[in-house]
Motif scaffolding. Structure first.
Motif, mmCIF file in Angstrom:
data_model
loop_
_atom_site.group_PDB
_atom_site.id
_atom_site.type_symbol
_atom_site.label_atom_id
_atom_site.label_comp_id
_atom_site.label_asym_id
_atom_site.label_seq_id
_atom_site.Cartn_x
_atom_site.Cartn_y
_atom_site.Cartn_z
ATOM 1 N N ALA A 72 37.030 21.986 32.175
ATOM 2 C CA ALA A 72 36.324 21.249 31.480
ATOM 3 C C ALA A 72 35.193 21.961 30.657
ATOM 4 O O ALA A 72 34.899 21.550 29.822
ATOM 5 C CB ALA A 72 35.548 20.256 32.534
ATOM 6 N N LYS A 73 35.025 23.395 31.000
ATOM 7 C CA LYS A 73 34.124 24.069 30.342
ATOM 8 C C LYS A 73 34.891 25.296 29.647
ATOM 9 O O LYS A 73 34.085 26.153 28.961
ATOM 10 C CB LYS A 73 33.095 24.805 31.492
ATOM 11 C CG LYS A 73 31.899 23.678 31.874
ATOM 12 C CD LYS A 73 31.128 24.598 32.843
ATOM 13 C CE LYS A 73 30.243 23.695 33.238
ATOM 14 N NZ LYS A 73 28.877 24.285 34.160
ATOM 15 N N ASN A 74 36.239 25.423 29.958
ATOM 16 C CA ASN A 74 37.011 26.192 29.180
ATOM 17 C C ASN A 74 36.681 27.662 29.703
ATOM 18 O O ASN A 74 36.563 28.440 28.669
ATOM 19 C CB ASN A 74 37.217 25.925 27.795
ATOM 20 C CG ASN A 74 38.796 26.280 27.000
ATOM 21 O OD1 ASN A 74 39.531 26.372 28.006
ATOM 22 N ND2 ASN A 74 38.896 26.205 26.040
ATOM 23 N N THR A 75 36.250 27.826 31.024
ATOM 24 C CA THR A 75 35.707 28.911 31.273
ATOM 25 C C THR A 75 36.505 29.627 32.812
ATOM 26 O O THR A 75 37.079 28.777 33.422
ATOM 27 C CB THR A 75 34.207 28.826 31.755
ATOM 28 O OG1 THR A 75 33.728 28.362 30.817
ATOM 29 C CG2 THR A 75 33.627 30.204 32.143
ATOM 30 N N LEU A 76 36.844 30.877 32.510
ATOM 31 C CA LEU A 76 37.709 31.586 33.616
ATOM 32 C C LEU A 76 36.528 32.507 34.446
ATOM 33 O O LEU A 76 35.609 32.973 33.884
ATOM 34 C CB LEU A 76 38.483 32.559 33.135
ATOM 35 C CG LEU A 76 39.307 33.416 34.134
ATOM 36 C CD1 LEU A 76 40.340 32.435 34.968
ATOM 37 C CD2 LEU A 76 40.256 34.370 33.199
ATOM 38 N N TYR A 77 36.863 32.520 35.758
ATOM 39 C CA TYR A 77 35.939 33.406 36.472
ATOM 40 C C TYR A 77 36.354 34.275 37.347
ATOM 41 O O TYR A 77 37.759 34.099 37.712
ATOM 42 C CB TYR A 77 34.991 32.590 37.457
ATOM 43 C CG TYR A 77 34.354 31.325 36.821
ATOM 44 C CD1 TYR A 77 34.581 29.957 36.491
ATOM 45 C CD2 TYR A 77 32.996 31.628 36.149
ATOM 46 C CE1 TYR A 77 33.911 29.001 35.957
ATOM 47 C CE2 TYR A 77 32.307 30.481 35.548
ATOM 48 C CZ TYR A 77 32.751 29.239 35.506
ATOM 49 O OH TYR A 77 32.019 28.449 35.042
ATOM 50 N N LEU A 78 35.711 35.313 37.878
ATOM 51 C CA LEU A 78 36.469 36.091 38.697
ATOM 52 C C LEU A 78 35.000 36.730 39.802
ATOM 53 O O LEU A 78 34.244 37.432 39.133
ATOM 54 C CB LEU A 78 36.942 37.786 38.230
ATOM 55 C CG LEU A 78 37.580 38.739 39.014
ATOM 56 C CD1 LEU A 78 38.791 38.125 39.611
ATOM 57 C CD2 LEU A 78 38.013 40.041 38.452
ATOM 58 N N GLN A 79 35.181 36.184 40.849
ATOM 59 C CA GLN A 79 34.333 36.483 41.969
ATOM 60 C C GLN A 79 34.758 37.781 42.756
ATOM 61 O O GLN A 79 35.921 37.706 43.011
ATOM 62 C CB GLN A 79 34.054 35.503 42.949
ATOM 63 C CG GLN A 79 33.175 35.761 43.948
ATOM 64 C CD GLN A 79 31.670 35.860 43.331
ATOM 65 O OE1 GLN A 79 31.247 35.012 42.759
ATOM 66 N NE2 GLN A 79 30.971 36.882 44.014
ATOM 67 N N MET A 80 33.820 38.820 42.707
ATOM 68 C CA MET A 80 34.089 40.145 43.062
ATOM 69 C C MET A 80 33.377 40.511 44.319
ATOM 70 O O MET A 80 32.179 40.532 44.141
ATOM 71 C CB MET A 80 34.112 41.170 41.974
ATOM 72 C CG MET A 80 35.139 41.062 40.936
ATOM 73 S SD MET A 80 35.504 42.281 39.515
ATOM 74 C CE MET A 80 33.509 42.452 39.153
ATOM 75 N N ASN A 81 33.863 40.619 45.440
ATOM 76 C CA ASN A 81 33.172 40.998 46.653
ATOM 77 C C ASN A 81 33.534 42.367 47.355
ATOM 78 O O ASN A 81 34.658 42.782 46.940
ATOM 79 C CB ASN A 81 33.166 39.658 47.810
ATOM 80 C CG ASN A 81 32.745 38.544 47.228
ATOM 81 O OD1 ASN A 81 31.721 38.405 46.493
ATOM 82 N ND2 ASN A 81 33.340 37.441 47.742
ATOM 83 N N SER A 82 32.860 42.922 48.327
ATOM 84 C CA SER A 82 33.121 44.143 48.933
ATOM 85 C C SER A 82 33.535 45.171 47.770
ATOM 86 O O SER A 82 34.685 45.517 48.001
ATOM 87 C CB SER A 82 33.801 43.622 49.838
ATOM 88 O OG SER A 82 33.399 42.996 50.908
ATOM 89 N N LEU A 83 33.070 45.213 46.802
ATOM 90 C CA LEU A 83 33.286 45.962 45.711
ATOM 91 C C LEU A 83 33.445 47.556 46.179
ATOM 92 O O LEU A 83 32.488 48.085 46.929
ATOM 93 C CB LEU A 83 32.283 46.020 44.446
ATOM 94 C CG LEU A 83 32.550 44.628 43.675
ATOM 95 C CD1 LEU A 83 31.462 44.396 42.884
ATOM 96 C CD2 LEU A 83 33.995 45.025 42.699
ATOM 97 N N LYS A 84 34.259 48.679 45.850
ATOM 98 C CA LYS A 84 34.476 49.770 46.102
ATOM 99 C C LYS A 84 34.377 50.485 44.785
ATOM 100 O O LYS A 84 34.515 50.023 43.624
ATOM 101 C CB LYS A 84 35.842 49.934 46.459
ATOM 102 C CG LYS A 84 36.262 49.198 47.693
ATOM 103 C CD LYS A 84 37.673 49.002 48.169
ATOM 104 C CE LYS A 84 38.048 48.450 49.434
ATOM 105 N NZ LYS A 84 39.510 48.451 50.021
ATOM 106 N N PRO A 85 34.044 52.016 44.668
ATOM 107 C CA PRO A 85 34.019 52.711 43.649
ATOM 108 C C PRO A 85 35.437 52.698 42.842
ATOM 109 O O PRO A 85 35.263 52.855 41.716
ATOM 110 C CB PRO A 85 33.851 53.903 44.213
ATOM 111 C CG PRO A 85 33.180 53.791 45.413
ATOM 112 C CD PRO A 85 33.639 52.672 46.062
#
Length: 121
Positions: A72-85
């Motif tokens: 509906a908003k023409n939007t893509l997301y990427l939730q990134m958790n526990s990030l590593k170097p």
């Protein structure tokens, strides 16, 4: 023609979280997130079907990252958790995928400008 604009990158400590967004104009079909570290090829992170009902994740991010889209908003997301170097890279939004959940950059017609994600140890 589809235009893509990413946002949400930045600097975060290991173990932290970031949420990337990609605002799109036009018909996007399958979409995906790719990333490219210095001196390396552009690799798949995750892809999502046009309806959002199907997803694919690279083994390196399974269980930590979540791809989603709000049509509906023409939007893509990427939730990134526990990030590593090792997650440090430029992250690119892609659209116009000609294959269902395609994982090759060559199968996407449109690209954003990229957003830098840096994870410090």
């Amino acid at each position: 023609q589809v235009q893509l604009v990413e946002s949400g990158g930045g600097l975060v400590q290991a173990g932290g979280s970031l949420r990337l967004s990609c605002a799109a104009s036009g018909r996007t079909l399958s979409m995906g997130w790719f990333r490219q570290a210095p001196g390396k090829e552009r690799d798949i992170v995750a892809t999502i079907s046009p309806s959002g009902g199907g997803t694919y994740y690279a083994d390196s991010v399974k269980g930590r990252f979540t791809i989603s889209r709000e049509n509906a908003k023409n939007t893509l997301y990427l939730q990134m958790n526990s990030l590593k170097p090792d997650d440090t890279a430029i992250y690119y939004c892609a659209a116009g995928g000609i294959y269902y959940l395609g994982t090759s950059p060559a199968s996407y017609a449109y690209w954003g400008q990229g957003t830098q994600v840096t994870v410090s140890s």
